[in-house]
Design a protein around this motif. Structure first.
Motif, PDB file in Angstrom:
ATOM      1  N   ALA A   1     -32.330 -13.162 -84.860  1.00  0.00           N
ATOM      2  CA  ALA A   1     -31.112 -12.471 -84.420  1.00  0.00           C
ATOM      3  C   ALA A   1     -30.201 -13.427 -83.661  1.00  0.00           C
ATOM      4  CB  ALA A   1     -31.477 -11.272 -83.548  1.00  0.00           C
ATOM      5  N   VAL A   2     -30.798 -14.288 -82.848  1.00  0.00           N
ATOM      6  CA  VAL A   2     -30.000 -15.254 -82.083  1.00  0.00           C
ATOM      7  C   VAL A   2     -29.316 -16.241 -83.023  1.00  0.00           C
ATOM      8  CG1 VAL A   2     -30.156 -17.189 -80.474  1.00  0.00           C
ATOM      9  CG2 VAL A   2     -31.314 -15.041 -79.957  1.00  0.00           C
ATOM     10  N   ARG A   3     -30.044 -16.695 -84.049  1.00  0.00           N
ATOM     11  CA  ARG A   3     -29.450 -17.644 -84.999  1.00  0.00           C
ATOM     12  C   ARG A   3     -28.241 -17.034 -85.716  1.00  0.00           C
ATOM     13  NH1 ARG A   3     -34.931 -19.054 -85.969  1.00  0.00           N
ATOM     14  NH2 ARG A   3     -35.035 -17.649 -87.780  1.00  0.00           N
ATOM     15  N   ILE A   4     -28.370 -15.763 -86.090  1.00  0.00           N
ATOM     16  CA  ILE A   4     -27.233 -15.091 -86.732  1.00  0.00           C
ATOM     17  C   ILE A   4     -26.092 -14.934 -85.742  1.00  0.00           C
ATOM     18  CG2 ILE A   4     -26.456 -12.956 -87.836  1.00  0.00           C
ATOM     19  CD1 ILE A   4     -29.283 -12.609 -88.925  1.00  0.00           C
ATOM     20  N   GLU A   5     -26.421 -14.608 -84.503  1.00  0.00           N
ATOM     21  CA  GLU A   5     -25.386 -14.361 -83.496  1.00  0.00           C
ATOM     22  C   GLU A   5     -24.623 -15.642 -83.159  1.00  0.00           C
ATOM     23  OE1 GLU A   5     -25.965 -12.720 -79.173  1.00  0.00           O
ATOM     24  OE2 GLU A   5     -25.587 -11.088 -80.580  1.00  0.00           O
ATOM     25  N   ILE A   6     -25.349 -16.754 -83.031  1.00  0.00           N
ATOM     26  CA  ILE A   6     -24.660 -18.003 -82.677  1.00  0.00           C
ATOM     27  C   ILE A   6     -23.838 -18.529 -83.853  1.00  0.00           C
ATOM     28  CG2 ILE A   6     -26.334 -18.619 -80.903  1.00  0.00           C
ATOM     29  CD1 ILE A   6     -27.660 -20.515 -82.845  1.00  0.00           C
ATOM     30  N   PHE A   7     -24.091 -18.007 -85.047  1.00  0.00           N
ATOM     31  CA  PHE A   7     -23.246 -18.330 -86.183  1.00  0.00           C
ATOM     32  C   PHE A   7     -22.069 -17.360 -86.285  1.00  0.00           C
ATOM     33  CE2 PHE A   7     -22.156 -17.647 -90.685  1.00  0.00           C
ATOM     34  CZ  PHE A   7     -21.741 -18.930 -91.027  1.00  0.00           C
ATOM     35  N   PHE A   8     -22.324 -16.094 -85.955  1.00  0.00           N
ATOM     36  CA  PHE A   8     -21.331 -15.042 -86.135  1.00  0.00           C
ATOM     37  C   PHE A   8     -20.147 -15.182 -85.174  1.00  0.00           C
ATOM     38  CE2 PHE A   8     -20.121 -10.679 -84.663  1.00  0.00           C
ATOM     39  CZ  PHE A   8     -19.294 -10.388 -85.729  1.00  0.00           C
ATOM     40  N   TRP A   9     -20.441 -15.223 -83.875  1.00  0.00           N
ATOM     41  CA  TRP A   9     -19.340 -15.218 -82.907  1.00  0.00           C
ATOM     42  C   TRP A   9     -18.490 -16.500 -82.971  1.00  0.00           C
ATOM     43  CZ3 TRP A   9     -17.899 -10.768 -81.611  1.00  0.00           C
ATOM     44  CH2 TRP A   9     -18.804  -9.733 -81.404  1.00  0.00           C
ATOM     45  N   PRO A  10     -19.095 -17.688 -83.069  1.00  0.00           N
ATOM     46  CA  PRO A  10     -18.243 -18.878 -83.250  1.00  0.00           C
ATOM     47  C   PRO A  10     -17.391 -18.802 -84.517  1.00  0.00           C
ATOM     48  CG  PRO A  10     -20.431 -19.543 -82.558  1.00  0.00           C
ATOM     49  CD  PRO A  10     -20.503 -18.082 -82.869  1.00  0.00           C
ATOM     50  N   LEU A  11     -17.921 -18.131 -85.570  1.00  0.00           N
ATOM     51  CA  LEU A  11     -17.138 -18.009 -86.802  1.00  0.00           C
ATOM     52  C   LEU A  11     -15.904 -17.142 -86.579  1.00  0.00           C
ATOM     53  CD1 LEU A  11     -16.946 -18.732 -89.780  1.00  0.00           C
ATOM     54  CD2 LEU A  11     -18.317 -16.696 -90.303  1.00  0.00           C
ATOM     55  N   THR A  12     -16.059 -16.065 -85.844  1.00  0.00           N
ATOM     56  CA  THR A  12     -14.890 -15.222 -85.538  1.00  0.00           C
ATOM     57  C   THR A  12     -13.889 -16.007 -84.687  1.00  0.00           C
ATOM     58  OG1 THR A  12     -15.946 -14.279 -83.561  1.00  0.00           O
ATOM     59  CG2 THR A  12     -16.259 -13.112 -85.633  1.00  0.00           C
ATOM     60  N   GLU A  13     -14.422 -16.786 -83.743  1.00  0.00           N
ATOM     61  CA  GLU A  13     -13.526 -17.604 -82.919  1.00  0.00           C
ATOM     62  C   GLU A  13     -12.833 -18.672 -83.755  1.00  0.00           C
ATOM     63  OE1 GLU A  13     -15.927 -19.106 -79.786  1.00  0.00           O
ATOM     64  OE2 GLU A  13     -16.228 -17.148 -78.827  1.00  0.00           O
ATOM     65  N   LEU A  14     -13.530 -19.202 -84.766  1.00  0.00           N
ATOM     66  CA  LEU A  14     -12.932 -20.201 -85.636  1.00  0.00           C
ATOM     67  C   LEU A  14     -11.759 -19.615 -86.420  1.00  0.00           C
ATOM     68  CD1 LEU A  14     -12.915 -23.004 -86.974  1.00  0.00           C
ATOM     69  CD2 LEU A  14     -14.613 -22.127 -88.620  1.00  0.00           C
ATOM     70  N   VAL A  15     -11.963 -18.393 -86.961  1.00  0.00           N
ATOM     71  CA  VAL A  15     -10.872 -17.742 -87.688  1.00  0.00           C
ATOM     72  C   VAL A  15      -9.687 -17.522 -86.768  1.00  0.00           C
ATOM     73  CG1 VAL A  15     -10.170 -15.644 -88.909  1.00  0.00           C
ATOM     74  CG2 VAL A  15     -12.429 -16.633 -89.325  1.00  0.00           C
ATOM     75  N   ALA A  16      -9.968 -17.059 -85.544  1.00  0.00           N
ATOM     76  CA  ALA A  16      -8.888 -16.840 -84.582  1.00  0.00           C
ATOM     77  C   ALA A  16      -8.212 -18.164 -84.226  1.00  0.00           C
ATOM     78  CB  ALA A  16      -9.439 -16.161 -83.325  1.00  0.00           C
ATOM     79  N   ALA A  17      -9.017 -19.227 -84.082  1.00  0.00           N
ATOM     80  CA  ALA A  17      -8.448 -20.532 -83.734  1.00  0.00           C
ATOM     81  C   ALA A  17      -7.556 -21.066 -84.845  1.00  0.00           C
ATOM     82  CB  ALA A  17      -9.572 -21.523 -83.432  1.00  0.00           C
ATOM     83  N   VAL A  18      -7.973 -20.860 -86.115  1.00  0.00           N
ATOM     84  CA  VAL A  18      -7.141 -21.298 -87.234  1.00  0.00           C
ATOM     85  C   VAL A  18      -5.808 -20.570 -87.214  1.00  0.00           C
ATOM     86  CG1 VAL A  18      -6.921 -21.256 -89.756  1.00  0.00           C
ATOM     87  CG2 VAL A  18      -9.079 -21.979 -88.700  1.00  0.00           C
ATOM     88  N   GLY A  19      -5.861 -19.278 -86.945  1.00  0.00           N
ATOM     89  CA  GLY A  19      -4.618 -18.511 -86.847  1.00  0.00           C
ATOM     90  C   GLY A  19      -3.739 -19.002 -85.723  1.00  0.00           C
TER      91      GLY A  19
END
Length: 608
Positions: free
Chosen positions: A255-273
């Motif tokens: 669960a932690v591995r998925i979470e540390i991939f999930f939240w940075p990915l959302t931040e990455l999309v926001a950062a690209v925007g």
């Protein structure tokens, strides 16, 4: 314990349900008593949101009219205004949080109280086959999930929705080009949220299952520690726990591995925007079409834009989880007691104690009769003993007499009155019940004895303890009647708990006394003392005694021999011996191998 673990897993599998408008409306109805506080919270939320949305505009003024031209006076005014706005927002937020926390706790209180009160009134049929852990989960976990949605979830939804609407409008007003670039990233963020959140929630669900298995194993170990130690199963038990614990560790890390991939990915999309907006905005500033202050204000709104989008996803998941909890809670609240007072039920006057079973049949499960045409009469003041093998229907007779269940056919009458025509309270207030596995509540010895009659004075309480021969061990306890019994009476021995149960029944002074294998866990000497007390206690009362030991029943006025749900023999001890039937055969078998006072009728009926 294994069954309990399975039930926990099965319940975890249903932690979310599709949105149900009826359940949602019913949940929201719990807000009605607190409308005024909800309105106050809503107004304060609106004030705080408006202030929050206004701050970037003041920052634009501070940069464009204060910092860039070097006008410190304007800059000072703007900064003072920002501080004043922040004070207003602080006051509004404080009032909102106070109002909603109060409302939320009141809603949780109302839900728990209504559920707790309702569960106490449900018939025994509701508890048949339902583990205690599941019922407890309704009052704790499910109520909490509903309360969190009603309080925090809906407030977040409204607050963030209001904020998002304001942000979208202001972004379009400030610069439509940058606004469109921002909105273009939303589908990508939504795709990430919907795709990855399901996997993340599934991973945490598996972790909760693993934790449930750990808790179930710990509970089993604690309750079975005597067996574990007596059979030297320490190593095997430790190895089993190691395996279960390792499964939980692995599920947690997944669960932690998925979470540390999930939240940075959302931040990455926001950062690209954000990078796209900054690039476009910087070009506009360089070309002189945009001011620096406006760009900074827009970027501030951009930060405020991503928060609500993520919040909506979380609240939606919370909503689906609350739907599952609401279904389980409302299922219990909508369950009607099977045994209830009829509209024309009358108060049962003080009874003499005549009991009649008139052709009574009963089924716990349809098509599987437990009693078949049972009929007998007990005169007031008689002591009736009931013997028979396990599952013969002895305790069912007692349950019908106390009207924990109603007969499937036939009637149970006291003093000629069908029990279905009198109120439950007036009936049970004249019954006394002592069980084999007596329940002692946490509290003092005095409180447990007084449970039979709350208004009893100390002298009456002590007299009841003397009659039950409980005063001897009570005097040896550290604080006498004020000694704490601890949970389930763990500070007392089995025999002591039984003696307290006798004292509780004596204090209640019932007209009909029921002893359901109540002396089976008491040593011979204690039983002898109780037999002496029972001679006085049973005088003038109708008594039903379910017992294995012959010494408990041989002086009964009437003995009923139950087998296969039927009364196959009845009479006194001597009469039944003269009949030379099943009772006589049991007596002969037991008499040849052990002393009469230690006879166990149920064990021998099983082998007869």
């Amino acid at each position: 314990m294994a069954e309990e673990s399975y039930d926990l897993e099965e319940e975890e599998d249903e932690r979310s349900k599709p949105f149900n408008r009826a359940y949602f409306a019913r949940m929201m109805s719990y807000l009605k008593p607190y409308r005024s506080r909800v309105v106050v919270a809503g107004l304060m939320m609106f004030v705080a949101t408006v202030v929050n949305l206004a701050e970037p505009l003041f920052i634009r003024e501070a940069v464009d009219r204060g910092i860039v031209p070097g006008d410190l006076r304007i800059l000072s005014y703007v900064l003072v205004a920002l501080v004043a706005l922040r004070v207003v927002a602080w006051g509004a937020s404080r009032a909102q949080i106070r109002a909603m926390n109060y409302t939320g706790q009141k809603i949780l209180y109302d839900l728990r109280q209504s559920l707790f009160d309702h569960i106490q009134r449900l018939s025994f049929g509701f508890y048949d086959g339902r583990p205690a852990g599941k019922i407890m989960s309704r009052i704790t976990n499910d109520v909490n999930a509903m309360g969190e949605l009603i309080n925090a979830g809906m407030i977040n939804l409204v607050s963030q929705g209001l904020s998002l609407a304001g942000v979208v409008v202001l972004m379009l007003v400030l610069d439509p080009g940058m606004a469109l670039i921002t909105f273009a990233t939303v589908p990508f963020l939504f795709m990430v949220l919907t795709t990855m959140r399901g996997r993340l929630e599934g991973a945490w669900l598996r972790n909760r299952k693993a934790m449930a298995n750990i808790n179930a194993h710990l509970n089993e170990m604690i309750q079975g520690i005597q067996v574990i130690q007596s059979f030297s199963r320490h190593n095997e038990n430790t190895a089993r726990f190691d395996k279960i614990s390792d499964q939980q560790r692995k599920s947690y890390m997944r669960a932690v591995r998925i979470e540390i991939f999930f939240w940075p990915l959302t931040e990455l999309v926001a950062a690209v925007g954000m990078c796209a907006v900054v690039w476009y905005g910087a070009l506009e500033v360089i070309r002189g079409r945009l001011t620096i202050g406006l760009l900074m204000a827009f970027l501030s709104y951009l930060n405020k834009f991503w928060g609500p989008v993520s919040t909506f996803s979380r609240v939606y998941s919370q909503l689906l989880s609350a739907m599952a909890s609401a279904e389980r809670v409302f299922e219990v609240l909508d369950t009607r007691p099977q045994v209830v007072d009829t509209p024309d039920a009358a108060e049962l006057p003080p009874i003499a104690g005549e009991v009649v079973f008139d052709d009574v049949s009963f089924e716990y499960v349809a098509g599987e009769p437990v009693l078949r045409g049972v009929g007998f009469r007990v005169e007031p003041g008689q002591t009736v003993a009931i013997v028979g093998p396990t599952g013969a229907g002895k305790t069912t007779i007692i349950n019908l007499l106390a009207r924990f269940y109603d007969p499937s056919r036939g009637r149970v009458l006291i003093d000629g009155r069908d029990l279905r025509t009198v109120t439950l309270r007036s009936l049970r207030s004249q019954l006394g019940l002592v069980l084999q596995d007596t329940f002692i509540f946490s509290g003092t010895i005095a409180e447990n004895i007084r449970y039979g009659r709350i208004a009893a004075i100390q002298a009456e309480l002590e007299a009841a303890a003397r009659s039950a021969r409980a005063d001897g061990f009570i005097a040896k306890t550290p604080k006498g009647y004020e000694t704490e019994t601890q949970e389930r009476g763990s500070a007392l021995s089995t025999g002591q708990r039984q003696l307290l149960a006798f004292a509780r029944a004596i204090l209640a002074d019932p007209r009909i006394l029921i002893l359901d294998e109540a002396t089976s866990s008491i040593d011979s000497e204690t039983e002898r003392l109780i037999q002496e007390a029972l001679k006085v206690l049973l005088a003038g009362r109708t008594a039903f005694v379910i017992a294995h030991r012959l010494s408990t029943i041989q002086n009964a006025d009437q003995i009923l021999v139950i087998d296969g749900g039927r009364v196959i023999e009845k009479g006194t001890h001597d009469q039944l011996l003269e009949q030379r039937g099943l009772y006589w055969r049991l007596y002969q078998k037991q008499f040849r191998r052990q002393r009469p006072e230690a006879l166990d009728l149920e064990a021998d009926v099983d082998t007869a």
